[in-house]
Design a protein around this motif. Structure first.
Motif, PDB file in Angstrom:
ATOM      1  N   ASN A  22       0.806  -1.076   0.241  1.00 27.71           N
ATOM      2  CA  ASN A  22       0.100   0.007  -0.001  1.00 27.71           C
ATOM      3  C   ASN A  22       0.850   1.351   0.327  1.00 27.71           C
ATOM      4  O   ASN A  22       2.171   1.287   0.018  1.00 27.71           O
ATOM      5  CB  ASN A  22      -0.885  -0.044   1.340  1.00 27.71           C
ATOM      6  N   ILE A  23       0.255   2.319   0.071  1.00 24.84           N
ATOM      7  CA  ILE A  23       0.954   3.870   0.242  1.00 24.84           C
ATOM      8  C   ILE A  23       0.333   4.190   1.518  1.00 24.84           C
ATOM      9  O   ILE A  23      -0.964   4.502   1.396  1.00 24.84           O
ATOM     10  CB  ILE A  23       0.580   4.683  -1.206  1.00 24.84           C
ATOM     11  N   SER A  24       1.040   4.674   2.224  1.00 23.80           N
ATOM     12  CA  SER A  24       0.929   5.547   3.364  1.00 23.80           C
ATOM     13  C   SER A  24       1.831   6.764   3.622  1.00 23.80           C
ATOM     14  O   SER A  24       3.021   6.591   3.541  1.00 23.80           O
ATOM     15  CB  SER A  24       0.822   4.577   4.675  1.00 23.80           C
ATOM     16  N   ASN A  25       1.381   7.868   3.599  1.00 20.30           N
ATOM     17  CA  ASN A  25       2.290   9.212   3.696  1.00 20.30           C
ATOM     18  C   ASN A  25       3.087   9.128   2.679  1.00 20.30           C
ATOM     19  O   ASN A  25       4.454   9.387   2.822  1.00 20.30           O
ATOM     20  CB  ASN A  25       2.700   9.196   5.056  1.00 20.30           C
ATOM     21  N   ASN A  26       2.885   8.845   1.439  1.00 18.27           N
ATOM     22  CA  ASN A  26       3.611   8.841   0.262  1.00 18.27           C
ATOM     23  C   ASN A  26       4.881   7.857   0.421  1.00 18.27           C
ATOM     24  O   ASN A  26       5.959   7.865  -0.370  1.00 18.27           O
ATOM     25  CB  ASN A  26       4.265  10.361   0.037  1.00 18.27           C
ATOM     26  N   LYS A  27       4.616   6.972   1.066  1.00 20.78           N
ATOM     27  CA  LYS A  27       5.635   5.735   1.136  1.00 20.78           C
ATOM     28  C   LYS A  27       5.068   4.461   1.117  1.00 20.78           C
ATOM     29  O   LYS A  27       3.783   4.105   1.315  1.00 20.78           O
ATOM     30  CB  LYS A  27       6.345   5.939   2.665  1.00 20.78           C
ATOM     31  N   ILE A  28       5.920   3.512   0.455  1.00 20.38           N
ATOM     32  CA  ILE A  28       5.463   2.205   0.231  1.00 20.38           C
ATOM     33  C   ILE A  28       5.380   1.370   1.485  1.00 20.38           C
ATOM     34  O   ILE A  28       6.258   1.486   2.271  1.00 20.38           O
ATOM     35  CB  ILE A  28       6.170   1.452  -0.800  1.00 20.38           C
ATOM     36  N   THR A  29       4.305   0.649   1.784  1.00 20.94           N
ATOM     37  CA  THR A  29       4.176  -0.291   3.114  1.00 20.94           C
ATOM     38  C   THR A  29       3.578  -1.311   2.690  1.00 20.94           C
ATOM     39  O   THR A  29       2.762  -1.557   1.874  1.00 20.94           O
ATOM     40  CB  THR A  29       3.326   0.569   4.323  1.00 20.94           C
ATOM     41  N   ILE A  30       3.886  -2.266   3.692  1.00 22.82           N
ATOM     42  CA  ILE A  30       3.214  -3.597   3.602  1.00 22.82           C
ATOM     43  C   ILE A  30       2.352  -3.703   4.911  1.00 22.82           C
ATOM     44  O   ILE A  30       3.022  -3.798   6.039  1.00 22.82           O
ATOM     45  CB  ILE A  30       3.997  -4.627   3.423  1.00 22.82           C
ATOM     46  N   ASP A  31       1.336  -3.716   5.024  1.00 28.51           N
ATOM     47  CA  ASP A  31       0.390  -3.752   6.261  1.00 28.51           C
ATOM     48  C   ASP A  31       0.061  -5.201   6.525  1.00 28.51           C
ATOM     49  O   ASP A  31      -0.979  -5.925   6.240  1.00 28.51           O
ATOM     50  CB  ASP A  31      -0.812  -3.181   6.111  1.00 28.51           C
ATOM     51  N   ASP A  32       1.182  -6.042   7.110  1.00 21.34           N
ATOM     52  CA  ASP A  32       0.921  -7.356   7.486  1.00 21.34           C
ATOM     53  C   ASP A  32       1.677  -7.681   8.793  1.00 21.34           C
ATOM     54  O   ASP A  32       2.630  -7.573   8.853  1.00 21.34           O
ATOM     55  CB  ASP A  32       1.413  -8.109   6.250  1.00 21.34           C
ATOM     56  N   LYS A  33       0.674  -8.199   9.671  1.00 18.26           N
ATOM     57  CA  LYS A  33       1.345  -8.704  10.690  1.00 18.26           C
ATOM     58  C   LYS A  33       2.377  -9.851  10.891  1.00 18.26           C
ATOM     59  O   LYS A  33       2.859  -9.756  11.900  1.00 18.26           O
ATOM     60  CB  LYS A  33       0.168  -8.809  11.904  1.00 18.26           C
ATOM     61  N   ASN A  34       2.526 -10.421   9.597  1.00 17.28           N
ATOM     62  CA  ASN A  34       3.576 -11.251   9.405  1.00 17.28           C
ATOM     63  C   ASN A  34       4.500 -11.035   8.592  1.00 17.28           C
ATOM     64  O   ASN A  34       5.286 -11.721   8.051  1.00 17.28           O
ATOM     65  CB  ASN A  34       2.698 -12.690   9.160  1.00 17.28           C
ATOM     66  N   ALA A  35       4.724  -9.794   8.437  1.00 21.06           N
ATOM     67  CA  ALA A  35       5.545  -9.007   7.237  1.00 21.06           C
ATOM     68  C   ALA A  35       7.136  -9.681   7.545  1.00 21.06           C
ATOM     69  O   ALA A  35       7.773  -9.997   6.720  1.00 21.06           O
ATOM     70  CB  ALA A  35       5.526  -7.676   7.415  1.00 21.06           C
ATOM     71  N   THR A  36       7.434  -9.760   8.881  1.00 30.16           N
ATOM     72  CA  THR A  36       8.714 -10.304   9.230  1.00 30.16           C
ATOM     73  C   THR A  36       9.114 -11.729   8.776  1.00 30.16           C
ATOM     74  O   THR A  36      10.164 -12.027   7.907  1.00 30.16           O
ATOM     75  CB  THR A  36       8.992 -10.150  10.619  1.00 30.16           C
ATOM     76  N   ALA A  37       8.081 -12.386   8.911  1.00 33.99           N
ATOM     77  CA  ALA A  37       8.104 -13.841   8.278  1.00 33.99           C
ATOM     78  C   ALA A  37       8.034 -13.909   6.820  1.00 33.99           C
ATOM     79  O   ALA A  37       8.716 -14.602   6.264  1.00 33.99           O
ATOM     80  CB  ALA A  37       6.777 -14.436   8.616  1.00 33.99           C
ATOM     81  N   LEU A  38       7.498 -12.993   6.049  1.00 31.61           N
ATOM     82  CA  LEU A  38       7.322 -13.116   4.740  1.00 31.61           C
ATOM     83  C   LEU A  38       8.914 -12.371   4.167  1.00 31.61           C
ATOM     84  O   LEU A  38       9.157 -13.135   3.108  1.00 31.61           O
ATOM     85  CB  LEU A  38       6.392 -11.607   4.043  1.00 31.61           C
ATOM     86  N   TYR A  39       9.529 -11.531   4.715  1.00 36.82           N
ATOM     87  CA  TYR A  39      10.695 -11.056   4.383  1.00 36.82           C
ATOM     88  C   TYR A  39      11.986 -12.390   4.489  1.00 36.82           C
ATOM     89  O   TYR A  39      12.803 -12.562   3.710  1.00 36.82           O
ATOM     90  CB  TYR A  39      11.205  -9.933   5.136  1.00 36.82           C
ATOM     91  N   GLN A  40      11.711 -12.918   5.514  1.00 35.95           N
ATOM     92  CA  GLN A  40      12.542 -14.014   5.951  1.00 35.95           C
ATOM     93  C   GLN A  40      12.333 -15.258   4.765  1.00 35.95           C
ATOM     94  O   GLN A  40      13.229 -15.975   4.256  1.00 35.95           O
ATOM     95  CB  GLN A  40      12.374 -14.610   7.227  1.00 35.95           C
ATOM     96  N   ALA A  41      10.995 -15.521   4.531  1.00 30.62           N
ATOM     97  CA  ALA A  41      10.722 -16.467   3.230  1.00 30.62           C
ATOM     98  C   ALA A  41      11.172 -16.168   1.978  1.00 30.62           C
ATOM     99  O   ALA A  41      11.837 -17.015   1.426  1.00 30.62           O
ATOM    100  CB  ALA A  41       9.175 -16.836   3.214  1.00 30.62           C
TER     101      ALA A  41
END
Length: 390
Positions: free
Chosen positions: A65-84
Motif C-alpha cells: 500500500n501507500i501511506s504518507n507517500n511511502k510504500i508499506t506492507i500492512d501485514d502482521k506477518n511481514a517479518t516472516a514474509l521477508y525471511q521466506a
C-alpha cells in the motif's frame, strides 16, 4: 470508442510486423501470491513457505500500500514474509521476486494523493527503492486498477519517473537494476482510456495482462459467461467480441506493446453464477453470483481446488469455440480453466511469441494436491511444462 468493429486484418498485421522485429527469448512464468491467502482455513491456507522456489521465474507479492507517500506492507506477518523471500532466493538464486502495489480494493483513488504532486511522487519513489533493497525484492509491479481517462497522463508519468530512478540507481551502484512491471487491463475500452502504450513500452520491463474477469456477476443484464475465454464465442457480437484473451493480446500488440513484453494472464479460479431458469448454456439468465466457496468464502468466485470438488456430480461442457470448460450442478454454473485449457493458452501465446504467462494466483491453484488428484499446483505445473516444451 470509434468504430464499433475492429478491422481484424489491421490488428493482426500490426502484430505480425512486431513479430518480425523481435527475436526469440526465454518465456517468463510470473506468479502472483496474495497476502490474504495466509488467513484462509486449511486446505486453502497459503504462505510464502508454501512456494516451490523453482516453480516460477518471477513471484509477485500482492499487495503493498501507500501511506504518507511511502510504500508499506500492512501485514502482521511481514517479518516472516521477508525471511521466506530470502530463503526462496537462497534456494534458487535465479528467482526474481517483486512486490505489487495497488490492486482492486486499493483502486485508482489510492494512487491520487501520491501522484498529485512532483514532491509526493519523488518521496514515494525514494521510499520504493529503499524498501525493495532493504527487503531483498527485485522490483516493483504497479497494479493501478485502473487509471481512468484523466489519470492516463499521471500513470504514464509515474511509470516514467520510476523507470528513470531505477536506471539511475543501477548506474550509481553495482547492484542489478530493479525490475518495473505493471498489471494492466484487458478490455478494449479501458485500454484506450487508461494507457499511453507506446510510452509505457519504453519504460516497463513487461506487462502482466490481466486477461480474466471478462464476465462475472457485475454485468447487466446478468447472464452466464466465461471468466477467461481464449477466443470469441460464436454468439459474441459488437463489444462482446472483444471480451476474450485472443483479442486482448492482439490489441495490446496492435497498440505497439512489444510482444515479448506481453505476459498473458491465466486464472486459477472460475467465475460462478446462480441460474435463473433451466437454461444452462453460455448466455443463460442468472439471478446472481454463484454460492460462496467453502474455503474462499466469496460469492461469484471459486478457487480451482474448490472447483475440483464442485465437479463431482456436475455436468461439464467444453466450449469448442472458446476452448474453455464450464460446469453446472443444480442451479450453480461456473466457467473455469483446467489443465487442457491452460495448455491451449500457452500454445497460443507461444505461436505469437508472447513473453510468457502470468498466474493469478498460485494460492488458488490446488497447491497441496489434495483436492484435484493431479499433484501439487496442477494448473501452474501444466503452464510451466507447456512453456518449457519445444
Amino acid at each position: 470508442m470509434g468504430t464499433s468493429i475492429m478491422d481484424k486484418r489491421a490488428l493482426w498485421a500490426g502484430l505480425v510486423v512486431s513479430l518480425l522485429l523481435q527475436g526469440a527469448s526465454a518465456y517468463k512464468l510470473v506468479c502472483y501470491f496474495t497476502s490474504w491467502s495466509q488467513y484462509r482455513q486449511e486446505p486453502g491456507k497459503f504462505t510464502a513457505e508454501s512456494i516451490d522456489p523453482f516453480l516460477c521465474s518471477h513471484l509477485i507479492y500482492a499487495f503493498a500500500n501507500i501511506s504518507n507517500n511511502k510504500i508499506t506492507i500492512d501485514d502482521k506477518n511481514a517479518t516472516a514474509l521477508y525471511q521466506a523471500i530470502s530463503s526462496l532466493k537462497t534456494k534458487n538464486p535465479n528467482l526474481k521476486i517483486l512486490v505489487s502495489i495497488g490492486g482492486y480494493l486499493f483502486g485508482s483513488e489510492g494512487f491520487h494523493p501520491m501522484a498529485d504532486s512532483p514532491n509526493s511522487q519523488s518521496a514515494f519513489i525514494a521510499s520504493v527503492i529503499s524498501f525493495l533493497r532493504n527487503h531483498d525484492f527485485d522490483g516493483l509491479d504497479v497494479d493501478w486498477i485502473y487509471p481512468d481517462l484523466k489519470d492516463k497522463i499521471r500513470f504514464t508519468a509515474l511509470i516514467h519517473e520510476l523507470a528513470e530512478a531505477f536506471q539511475k540507481e543501477f548506474a550509481n551502484t553495482n547492484k542489478e537494476r530493479l525490475l518495473l512491471t505493471a498489471g494492466v487491463a484487458a478490455w478494449r475500452q479501458m485500454i484506450d482510456n487508461s494507457y499511453q502504450i507506446e510510452k509505457l513500452a519504453k519504460d516497463l520491463d513487461f506487462i502482466n495482462l490481466l486477461s480474466f474477469d471478462f464476465h462475472g456477476f457485475w454485468e447487466r443484464p446478468l447472464v452466464t459467461g466465461h471468466n477467461s475465454p481464449l477466443r470469441k464465442g460464436y454468439r459474441d457480437r459488437g463489444m462482446s467480441s472483444y471480451l476474450n484473451v485472443e483479442y486482448a493480446l492482439g490489441y495490446w500488440a496492435h497498440k505497439l506493446m512489444p510482444t515479448e513484453k506481453i505476459i498473458m494472464g491465466i486464472p486459477t479460479y472460475g467465475r460462478s453464477f446462480t441460474l435463473a431458469s433451466a437454461d444452462t448454456a453460455v448466455g443463460a439468465s442468472a439471478s446472481g453470483p454463484g454460492a460462496p466457496g467453502p474455503i474462499t468464502g466469496s460469492s461469484g468466485i471459486l478457487a480451482y481446488y474448490e472447483i475440483c470438488q464442485f465437479l463431482q456430480g456436475a455436468k461439464i461442457t467444453r466450449l469448442q469455440d472458446q476452448q474453455v470448460p464450464y460446469a453446472v450442478k443444480g442451479n450453480q454454473w461456473v466457467g473455469y480453466d483446467d489443465v487442457e485449457s491452460v495448455k491451449n493458452k500457452v500454445q497460443f501465446l507461444k505461436n505469437l511469441n508472447m513473453g510468457g504467462a502470468t498466474i493469478w494466483s498460485i494460492d488458488m491453484d490446488d497447491f497441496t494436491g489434495t483436492s484435484c488428484n493431479q499433484g501439487p499446483f496442477p494448473l501452474v505445473q501444466a503452464v510451466k511444462r507447456s512453456l518449457d516444451s519445444l
